[in-house]
Design a protein around this motif. Structure first.
Motif, PDB file in Angstrom:
ATOM      1  N   ALA A  61       9.679 -10.927  10.340  1.00 11.56           N
ATOM      2  CA  ALA A  61       8.401 -10.250  10.090  1.00 11.56           C
ATOM      3  C   ALA A  61       8.640  -8.791   9.710  1.00 11.56           C
ATOM      4  O   ALA A  61       7.999  -8.267   8.789  1.00 11.56           O
ATOM      5  CB  ALA A  61       7.508 -10.342  11.322  1.00 11.56           C
ATOM      6  N   LEU A  62       9.549  -8.155  10.393  1.00  7.64           N
ATOM      7  CA  LEU A  62       9.874  -6.765  10.086  1.00  7.64           C
ATOM      8  C   LEU A  62      10.510  -6.662   8.706  1.00  7.64           C
ATOM      9  O   LEU A  62      10.214  -5.746   7.939  1.00  7.64           O
ATOM     10  CB  LEU A  62      10.813  -6.196  11.153  1.00  7.64           C
ATOM     11  N   ARG A  63      11.352  -7.617   8.362  1.00 12.80           N
ATOM     12  CA  ARG A  63      12.022  -7.614   7.057  1.00 12.80           C
ATOM     13  C   ARG A  63      11.006  -7.742   5.919  1.00 12.80           C
ATOM     14  O   ARG A  63      11.039  -6.987   4.950  1.00 12.80           O
ATOM     15  CB  ARG A  63      13.026  -8.765   7.018  1.00 12.80           C
ATOM     16  N   VAL A  64      10.076  -8.681   6.043  1.00 13.53           N
ATOM     17  CA  VAL A  64       9.074  -8.897   5.001  1.00 13.53           C
ATOM     18  C   VAL A  64       8.113  -7.712   4.927  1.00 13.53           C
ATOM     19  O   VAL A  64       7.799  -7.207   3.839  1.00 13.53           O
ATOM     20  CB  VAL A  64       8.302 -10.213   5.256  1.00 13.53           C
ATOM     21  N   ALA A  65       7.647  -7.246   6.083  1.00 14.38           N
ATOM     22  CA  ALA A  65       6.688  -6.137   6.096  1.00 14.38           C
ATOM     23  C   ALA A  65       7.288  -4.860   5.531  1.00 14.38           C
ATOM     24  O   ALA A  65       6.609  -4.108   4.828  1.00 14.38           O
ATOM     25  CB  ALA A  65       6.179  -5.904   7.513  1.00 14.38           C
ATOM     26  N   SER A  66       8.556  -4.597   5.809  1.00 12.39           N
ATOM     27  CA  SER A  66       9.164  -3.373   5.276  1.00 12.39           C
ATOM     28  C   SER A  66       9.328  -3.456   3.760  1.00 12.39           C
ATOM     29  O   SER A  66       9.157  -2.448   3.068  1.00 12.39           O
ATOM     30  CB  SER A  66      10.498  -3.095   5.957  1.00 12.39           C
ATOM     31  N   ALA A  67       9.631  -4.643   3.239  1.00  4.38           N
ATOM     32  CA  ALA A  67       9.733  -4.795   1.781  1.00  4.38           C
ATOM     33  C   ALA A  67       8.369  -4.638   1.121  1.00  4.38           C
ATOM     34  O   ALA A  67       8.245  -3.973   0.083  1.00  4.38           O
ATOM     35  CB  ALA A  67      10.336  -6.158   1.440  1.00  4.38           C
ATOM     36  N   VAL A  68       7.336  -5.224   1.725  1.00  2.33           N
ATOM     37  CA  VAL A  68       5.984  -5.105   1.170  1.00  2.33           C
ATOM     38  C   VAL A  68       5.510  -3.654   1.251  1.00  2.33           C
ATOM     39  O   VAL A  68       4.888  -3.139   0.313  1.00  2.33           O
ATOM     40  CB  VAL A  68       5.011  -6.046   1.909  1.00  2.33           C
ATOM     41  N   GLU A  69       5.831  -2.993   2.354  1.00  6.85           N
ATOM     42  CA  GLU A  69       5.418  -1.593   2.509  1.00  6.85           C
ATOM     43  C   GLU A  69       6.050  -0.710   1.435  1.00  6.85           C
ATOM     44  O   GLU A  69       5.366   0.090   0.790  1.00  6.85           O
ATOM     45  CB  GLU A  69       5.806  -1.079   3.893  1.00  6.85           C
ATOM     46  N   LEU A  70       7.340  -0.865   1.225  1.00 10.66           N
ATOM     47  CA  LEU A  70       8.023  -0.047   0.223  1.00 10.66           C
ATOM     48  C   LEU A  70       7.533  -0.374  -1.188  1.00 10.66           C
ATOM     49  O   LEU A  70       7.283   0.531  -1.997  1.00 10.66           O
ATOM     50  CB  LEU A  70       9.539  -0.249   0.314  1.00 10.66           C
ATOM     51  N   GLY A  71       7.355  -1.653  -1.485  1.00  8.64           N
ATOM     52  CA  GLY A  71       6.883  -2.047  -2.809  1.00  8.64           C
ATOM     53  C   GLY A  71       5.480  -1.560  -3.091  1.00  8.64           C
ATOM     54  O   GLY A  71       5.181  -1.073  -4.189  1.00  8.64           O
ATOM     55  N   SER A  72       4.595  -1.691  -2.106  1.00 11.23           N
ATOM     56  CA  SER A  72       3.219  -1.243  -2.317  1.00 11.23           C
ATOM     57  C   SER A  72       3.136   0.279  -2.429  1.00 11.23           C
ATOM     58  O   SER A  72       2.320   0.800  -3.181  1.00 11.23           O
ATOM     59  CB  SER A  72       2.312  -1.753  -1.198  1.00 11.23           C
ATOM     60  N   LEU A  73       3.996   0.987  -1.710  1.00  9.31           N
ATOM     61  CA  LEU A  73       4.026   2.442  -1.847  1.00  9.31           C
ATOM     62  C   LEU A  73       4.502   2.840  -3.241  1.00  9.31           C
ATOM     63  O   LEU A  73       3.951   3.770  -3.849  1.00  9.31           O
ATOM     64  CB  LEU A  73       4.926   3.071  -0.784  1.00  9.31           C
ATOM     65  N   ALA A  74       5.482   2.127  -3.763  1.00 11.04           N
ATOM     66  CA  ALA A  74       5.958   2.407  -5.120  1.00 11.04           C
ATOM     67  C   ALA A  74       4.855   2.152  -6.145  1.00 11.04           C
ATOM     68  O   ALA A  74       4.677   2.941  -7.084  1.00 11.04           O
ATOM     69  CB  ALA A  74       7.180   1.553  -5.434  1.00 11.04           C
ATOM     70  N   VAL A  75       4.094   1.074  -5.950  1.00  9.86           N
ATOM     71  CA  VAL A  75       2.981   0.779  -6.865  1.00  9.86           C
ATOM     72  C   VAL A  75       1.917   1.870  -6.772  1.00  9.86           C
ATOM     73  O   VAL A  75       1.395   2.334  -7.795  1.00  9.86           O
ATOM     74  CB  VAL A  75       2.381  -0.610  -6.557  1.00  9.86           C
ATOM     75  N   LEU A  76       1.592   2.288  -5.566  1.00  9.29           N
ATOM     76  CA  LEU A  76       0.581   3.335  -5.388  1.00  9.29           C
ATOM     77  C   LEU A  76       1.011   4.648  -6.042  1.00  9.29           C
ATOM     78  O   LEU A  76       0.213   5.307  -6.723  1.00  9.29           O
ATOM     79  CB  LEU A  76       0.309   3.561  -3.902  1.00  9.29           C
ATOM     80  N   LEU A  77       2.261   5.031  -5.836  1.00  7.94           N
ATOM     81  CA  LEU A  77       2.733   6.292  -6.415  1.00  7.94           C
ATOM     82  C   LEU A  77       2.834   6.210  -7.936  1.00  7.94           C
ATOM     83  O   LEU A  77       2.515   7.184  -8.634  1.00  7.94           O
ATOM     84  CB  LEU A  77       4.071   6.683  -5.807  1.00  7.94           C
ATOM     85  N   ALA A  78       3.267   5.059  -8.459  1.00 10.08           N
ATOM     86  CA  ALA A  78       3.327   4.898  -9.912  1.00 10.08           C
ATOM     87  C   ALA A  78       1.929   4.933 -10.513  1.00 10.08           C
ATOM     88  O   ALA A  78       1.711   5.543 -11.572  1.00 10.08           O
ATOM     89  CB  ALA A  78       4.024   3.585 -10.265  1.00 10.08           C
TER      90      ALA A  78
END
Length: 93
Positions: free
Chosen positions: A7-24
């Motif tokens: 759960a931590l592995r998936v959530a951390s990947a989603v968190e980083l990816g969504s932050l990259a999308v938001l910043l882009a």
């Protein structure tokens, strides 16, 4: 059979990816639908990372989880190194 900390592995990947999308999105066209989708997704993933780290990690891991974007990845790295360090310290020397 689930892997430890999945759960931590998936959530951390989603968190980083969504932050990259938001910043882009923020630095380019700033489309409202993208922000409306990625913002809550990032927030939920961030909360899952913090809760999962509080459940699985030590004090330093709990503190690292509060870093947005990379906190979950740092907690995973810390959790992966902990068993190896324990095995090295328990070995007769």
């Amino acid at each position: 059979m689930s892997r430890p900390h999945s759960a931590l592995r998936v959530a951390s990947a989603v968190e980083l990816g969504s932050l990259a999308v938001l910043l882009a999105n923020l630095s380019t066209v700033h489309l409202a639908p993208v922000s409306s989708l990625a913002g809550p997704l990032h927030g939920c993933a961030y909360l899952v990372v913090v809760v999962a780290a509080a459940r699985d990690g030590d004090l330093a891991g709990k503190v690292l989880a509060w870093l947005p974007g990379i906190g979950g990845l740092l907690v995973l790295r810390r959790l992966a190194r902990t068993p190896r360090e324990k095995a090295a310290s328990d070995a007769p020397g």
